[in-house]
Each structure stands twice: as structure tokens, then as C-alpha cells.
Design an enzyme around this catalytic site. Structure first.
Site, PDB file in Angstrom:
ATOM      1  N   HIS A 144      65.668  33.115  90.771  1.00 56.53           N
ATOM      2  CA  HIS A 144      66.345  34.350  91.196  1.00 56.53           C
ATOM      3  C   HIS A 144      67.860  34.199  91.026  1.00 56.53           C
ATOM      4  O   HIS A 144      68.515  35.082  90.454  1.00 56.53           O
ATOM      5  CB  HIS A 144      65.997  34.631  92.663  1.00 56.53           C
ATOM      6  CG  HIS A 144      66.836  35.681  93.321  1.00 56.53           C
ATOM      7  ND1 HIS A 144      66.371  36.954  93.608  1.00 56.53           N
ATOM      8  CD2 HIS A 144      68.123  35.652  93.767  1.00 56.53           C
ATOM      9  CE1 HIS A 144      67.325  37.648  94.176  1.00 56.53           C
ATOM     10  NE2 HIS A 144      68.409  36.888  94.293  1.00 56.53           N
ATOM     11  N   GLU A 145      68.412  33.104  91.510  1.00 52.68           N
ATOM     12  CA  GLU A 145      69.866  32.908  91.426  1.00 52.68           C
ATOM     13  C   GLU A 145      70.339  32.782  89.985  1.00 52.68           C
ATOM     14  O   GLU A 145      71.388  33.314  89.612  1.00 52.68           O
ATOM     15  CB  GLU A 145      70.274  31.672  92.229  1.00 52.68           C
ATOM     16  CG  GLU A 145      70.078  31.804  93.729  1.00 52.68           C
ATOM     17  CD  GLU A 145      70.803  33.015  94.302  1.00 52.68           C
ATOM     18  OE1 GLU A 145      71.908  33.343  93.814  1.00 52.68           O
ATOM     19  OE2 GLU A 145      70.268  33.642  95.220  1.00 52.68           O
ATOM     20  N   HIS A 148      70.951  35.982  88.045  1.00 56.60           N
ATOM     21  CA  HIS A 148      72.267  36.603  88.241  1.00 56.60           C
ATOM     22  C   HIS A 148      73.250  36.107  87.179  1.00 56.60           C
ATOM     23  O   HIS A 148      74.081  36.864  86.686  1.00 56.60           O
ATOM     24  CB  HIS A 148      72.821  36.247  89.629  1.00 56.60           C
ATOM     25  CG  HIS A 148      72.143  36.956  90.765  1.00 56.60           C
ATOM     26  ND1 HIS A 148      71.872  38.304  90.747  1.00 56.60           N
ATOM     27  CD2 HIS A 148      71.699  36.500  91.962  1.00 56.60           C
ATOM     28  CE1 HIS A 148      71.287  38.645  91.883  1.00 56.60           C
ATOM     29  NE2 HIS A 148      71.167  37.578  92.636  1.00 56.60           N
ATOM     30  N   GLU A 219      69.743  42.683  93.328  1.00 55.06           N
ATOM     31  CA  GLU A 219      68.857  41.747  94.020  1.00 55.06           C
ATOM     32  C   GLU A 219      67.402  42.019  93.666  1.00 55.06           C
ATOM     33  O   GLU A 219      66.621  41.091  93.438  1.00 55.06           O
ATOM     34  CB  GLU A 219      69.072  41.840  95.533  1.00 55.06           C
ATOM     35  CG  GLU A 219      70.427  41.355  96.005  1.00 55.06           C
ATOM     36  CD  GLU A 219      70.699  39.907  95.637  1.00 55.06           C
ATOM     37  OE1 GLU A 219      69.739  39.113  95.581  1.00 55.06           O
ATOM     38  OE2 GLU A 219      71.870  39.560  95.406  1.00 55.06           O
TER      39      GLU A 219
END
Length: 302
Positions: A144-145, A148, A219
Site C-alpha cells: 500500500h505504501e 503511493h 488511500e
């Protein structure tokens, strides 16, 4: 030759929102600086120096300042073999360069990414997160990070938040600095000068709302990209549920320290149920995130 794009699923919705946000923020910035130049005609060099200096500082150093503020400490593969191993696997899956890897000494279970580009990216996990998650859950959070970083929305959020910071600084200068000179009541410039705090407040509110709307979508986009890349949306859903449940057990003092950095975190930390941050959260609700992951899981199973 430029490197090919990563294997993270592209998100046209995210790209469109980032472009729109940057356009509107840029338009707001031009209007704001134009009002300042009209009101403070004799001080335009100072205005240009301040705005230019703050923009450069925001773009080049804000990620480092944020990482420092959150206590990120870069670690080697020997110091954190499991964390590095997980990030190595994600980099191989995504076909992207490895970011710097860091750990933050905090019991708040969280993770974040900073950096203007893939070359300057840093991915950090807290000791609280590493202690609580299973390997597949940790992989989902870190994927997930890293999404970004791959989608470059970290850099966009950094630039987009600049105008709000600038509005606050200019307001202080106008109220308490050398600009707050008395002017004749019928002087248009004097009227503009008096309106600067009001205009700054409006600018700050608009930029705040724009960045919050973008942040919530990004997100959800990162959750979706991570689930599709790893092929295990259930592991990410488990991590979300576990981290959310553990937040209630964290001391209020620790949550209060983490709260200013919520826009960077995997899961926001709130020091109380009555916190205003909940009303203007940078993240979608847990229910929204779990519902999306449930739909992705059903699609993948078919």
C-alpha cells in the site's frame, strides 16, 4: 532510456484527481499572490522571496522534515532483514527500484512513505506495526505504501498542501509584521491589506478541502493497487482491522504525537473520539476500505 512504469495497476481516477487538484491549487495560488502584490505594492520583492523560498523548502525538504518528525531511522538489511525482505519482494512484484527502508520507534502501529520520486522515496514501519502483524499482513501494508510512491501522489500531496502553509505564514506577517501599517480608510490598498487575513483564511479552507478530498481517494487507490499486486486483499483487510483495533489501546499521549502526521500514515491515529480530525480525516472510513477489499477479493476469486 527512461525506466518502464511499475506493475502497479494504473488509476486514471487518481491521475485525474491529482491533475484537477494541482490546477485548482495553482489557480488559487495565482489569485492569492496577486492579492498580496496589489495590497503590498511596495513589498513585492519580500513577497516573492517568501513565497519562492517556502515553495522550494516545501518541495525539497518537507518529506525529510516529516520523516524526521515521525522518528524514521534508516536501517540496513542486517539490522532489519524481515522488513527488507518484504520490501524486496514487493519491488520484484512491482518492477520498481527499492526505496530507502526505515523504522520508527513507536508503539503506534503504522507505516508511511515519503519522497518526491522513486529515487528519493523512503518507506517506514513503526516498531508497533512490526510487532503486531503477520508477514502477509505486513506485505499488504508495505505494498500500500509503495503504491503511493509508484503513483507519485506523495509528491502531489506535498505540493498541494503548500498553499495552506503559505496562507498561514502571510497572515502572520500581515497582522504582526511590518506590513500592518496604517493606511487611509479610503485607500483601496489599505482595504486590501485589511482583507488579507480573511482572504488567507478562505484560501486555507479551500486548499484544505481539496487536499482532503484527494487524500481520501488516494488511500482507496493505494488499497486497491496493493491488493491487486499481491493478490491477497484479505491480508490487507486483516491488517486494517488489526491496526484499527489496536489504536484504541495506544496511550493518548502517543496518539496525540502521531496525529499531526495522519495524512502520511497507513491508518490515521486520533487521540479522542471527539477529535476534529475525525470530521476532516485524510482517510476514508474503515468500513469503506474493507468493503472495497471485499469486492476485489470476490472479483479475484472468480
Amino acid at each position: 532510456m527512461p525506466r518502464a512504469r511499475s506493475r502497479y495497476a494504473p488509476d486514471r481516477g487518481l491521475t485525474g484527481r491529482m491533475v484537477t487538484t494541482m490546477f485548482l491549487i495553482g489557480l488559487l495560488y495565482v489569485v492569492f499572490v496577486g492579492v498580496l502584490l496589489a495590497a503590498l505594492r511596495g513589498s513585492w520583492p519580500i513577497i516573492l522571496i517568501i513565497t519562492g523560498g517556502l515553495f522550494i523548502a516545501q518541495f525539497w525538504f518537507s518529506d525529510r522534515i516529516a520523516a524526521y518528525g515521525m522518528g524514521a531511522r534508516e536501517v540496513t538489511p542486517e539490522q532489519a532483514p524481515e522488513l527488507h525482505g518484504t520490501i524486496d519482494r514487493i519491488c520484484a512484484l512491482a518492477d520498481m527500484p527499492k526505496p530507502k527502508v526505515a523504522i520508527a520507534e513507536s508503539d503506534v502501529p503504522n507505516a508511511f512513505a515519503t519522497g518526491r520520486s522513486e529515487k528519493t522515496a523512503l518507506v517506514c514501519a513503526t516498531t508497533g506495526l512490526l510487532r503486531r502483524l503477520e508477514p502477509e499482513e505486513l506485505e499488504g501494508v508495505l505494498a500500500h505504501e509503495m503504491s503511493h510512491v509508484a503513483h507519485r501522489d506523495v509528491a502531489v500531496m506535498t505540493i498541494a498542501s503548500f498553499l495552506g502553509v503559505l496562507a498561514g505564514v502571510i497572515t502572520r506577517i500581515a497582522l504582526w509584521g511590518g506590513f500592518a501599517r496604517s493606511r487611509p480608510g479610503n485607500d483601496p490598498a489599505g482595504i486590501l491589506l485589511l482583507l488579507i487575513p480573511v482572504i488567507s483564511a478562505v484560501v486555507y479552507a479551500i486548499s484544505f478541502l481539496l487536499t482532503r478530498l484527494l487524500s481520501r481517494y488516494r488511500e482507496l487507490s493505494a488499497d486497491r493497487a496493493a491488493a491487486l499486486l499481491t493478490g491477497r486483499p484479505s491480508a490487507l483487510a486483516s491488517a486494517l482491522t488489526k491496526v484499527s483495533g489496536q489504536m484504541a489501546r495506544i496511550p493518548t499521549e502517543d496518539l496525540r504525537k502521531a496525529e499531526p502526521y495522519n495524512a502520511f500514515y497507513f491508518m490515521p491515529a486520533f487521540s479522542s473520539k471527539e477529535s476534529l480530525g475525525r470530521l476532516f480525516s485524510s482517510h476514508p472510513t474503515l468500513e469503506q476500505r474493507l468493503d472495497q477489499l471485499s469486492r476485489i477479493s470476490a472479483d479475484l476469486s472468480r
